[in-house]
Design an enzyme around this catalytic site. Structure first.
Site, short mmCIF file in Angstrom:
data_model
loop_
_atom_site.label_atom_id
_atom_site.label_comp_id
_atom_site.label_asym_id
_atom_site.label_seq_id
_atom_site.Cartn_x
_atom_site.Cartn_y
_atom_site.Cartn_z
CG ASP A 104 -1.85 -1.15 1.29
OD1 ASP A 104 -2.17 -1.69 0.21
OD2 ASP A 104 -2.26 -1.53 2.40
N1 URA Z 1 -0.90 -5.96 3.94
C1 URA Z 1 -1.43 -4.73 3.91
O1 URA Z 1 -2.44 -4.45 4.53
N2 URA Z 1 -0.84 -3.80 3.14
C2 URA Z 1 0.28 -4.05 2.45
O2 URA Z 1 0.78 -3.16 1.78
C3 URA Z 1 0.83 -5.34 2.50
C4 URA Z 1 0.22 -6.27 3.26
#
Ligand code: URA
Length: 237
Positions: A104
């Site tokens: 993310d």
């Molecule tokens: N889990 C998440 O919530 N976000 C990420 O970027 C990777 C794993």
């Protein structure tokens, strides 16, 4: 004569993206024999083509690790926001390189970028069981019951997560730190798992994919090529 190919095709075979190939040719960086050739449709032999005086695509596969900062998106291009590929020098941006899975925008840490799409696919497929380790800081006090819930497989609204490990590193009244180890990576998965156990995340960072650990010498935004043994490890999945 069948061994003659278009210049843009030759650059594409060398792993250079179409957009980059067009720009490189238009900029006069491509020579055929002794002559600069600006026509992407010009047909010639692969062995006569040079980019900046060198054989294109001499390095066949590229594998890098990047320490992703927050605010950068894990994609190859975006109209508005900086991407992980934007953090690389031009010689890598010109290649068909992509990230292994996604983090993310607000998540930091290890991103592997590779030109080997099949390897990338194996590393993100739960079937091949490459573990991903994340360092999570969450609200409230984590307990063994939370680790047991991760191990049992947490039920989310649209799927049940595969059993995962939760290694509690510190547990305080207002905040806890733990490592989470998963073999899958669905959208917002770790964040959603922590919300499901009542401990929303304050921050998340990826530390490891398979046997490859984020190099502590890399500051956020920095990258380095993977070593031979790191590549061998990733190929073993
Ligand atoms: N889990 C998440 O919530 N976000 C990420 O970027 C990777 C794993």
């Amino acid at each position: 004569m069948s061994d003659l190919l278009r210049l843009d095709k030759i650059l594409s075979l060398a792993g250079i993206t179409r957009t980059a190939a067009r720009k490189i040719i238009a900029a006069g960086r491509v020579t055929v024999g002794d002559t600069v050739q600006r026509d992407p449709g010009f047909k010639t032999r692969i062995t006569d083509v040079r980019v900046d005086g060198e054989l294109p695509g001499a390095e066949t596969e590229i594998h890098l690790m990047l320490n992703k900062p927050a605010g950068v998106i894990t994609a190859t291009e975006d109209k508005k926001l900086p991407t992980v590929v934007d953090l690389l020098p031009e010689k890598y941006q010109n290649r068909k390189i992509g990230p292994v899975g996604r983090l993310d925008r607000d998540v930091t840490g290890l991103v592997i970028l590779t030109t080997d799409g099949e390897m990338a696919h194996r590393l993100i497929s739960p079937r091949h069981k490459a573990e991903k380790r994340y360092r999570a800081i969450c609200e409230g006090s984590l307990t063994q019951a939370d680790a047991d819930a991760f191990a049992a497989g947490i039920e989310l609204s649209d799927f049940t997560a595969l059993p995962a490990k939760l290694e509690i590193l510190s547990s305080g009244e207002s905040e806890s730190t733990a490592d989470v180890i998963l073999t899958e990576g669905k959208f917002h998965q770790v964040k959603r798992m922590f919300i499901a156990i009542g401990h929303p995340l304050k921050s998340l960072s990826r530390l490891q994919i398979g046997g490859v650990t984020l190099d502590p010498a890399l500051k956020e935004g920095e990258f380095r090529p993977l070593t031979e043994s790191e590549i061998q490890n990733l190929r073993s999945y």
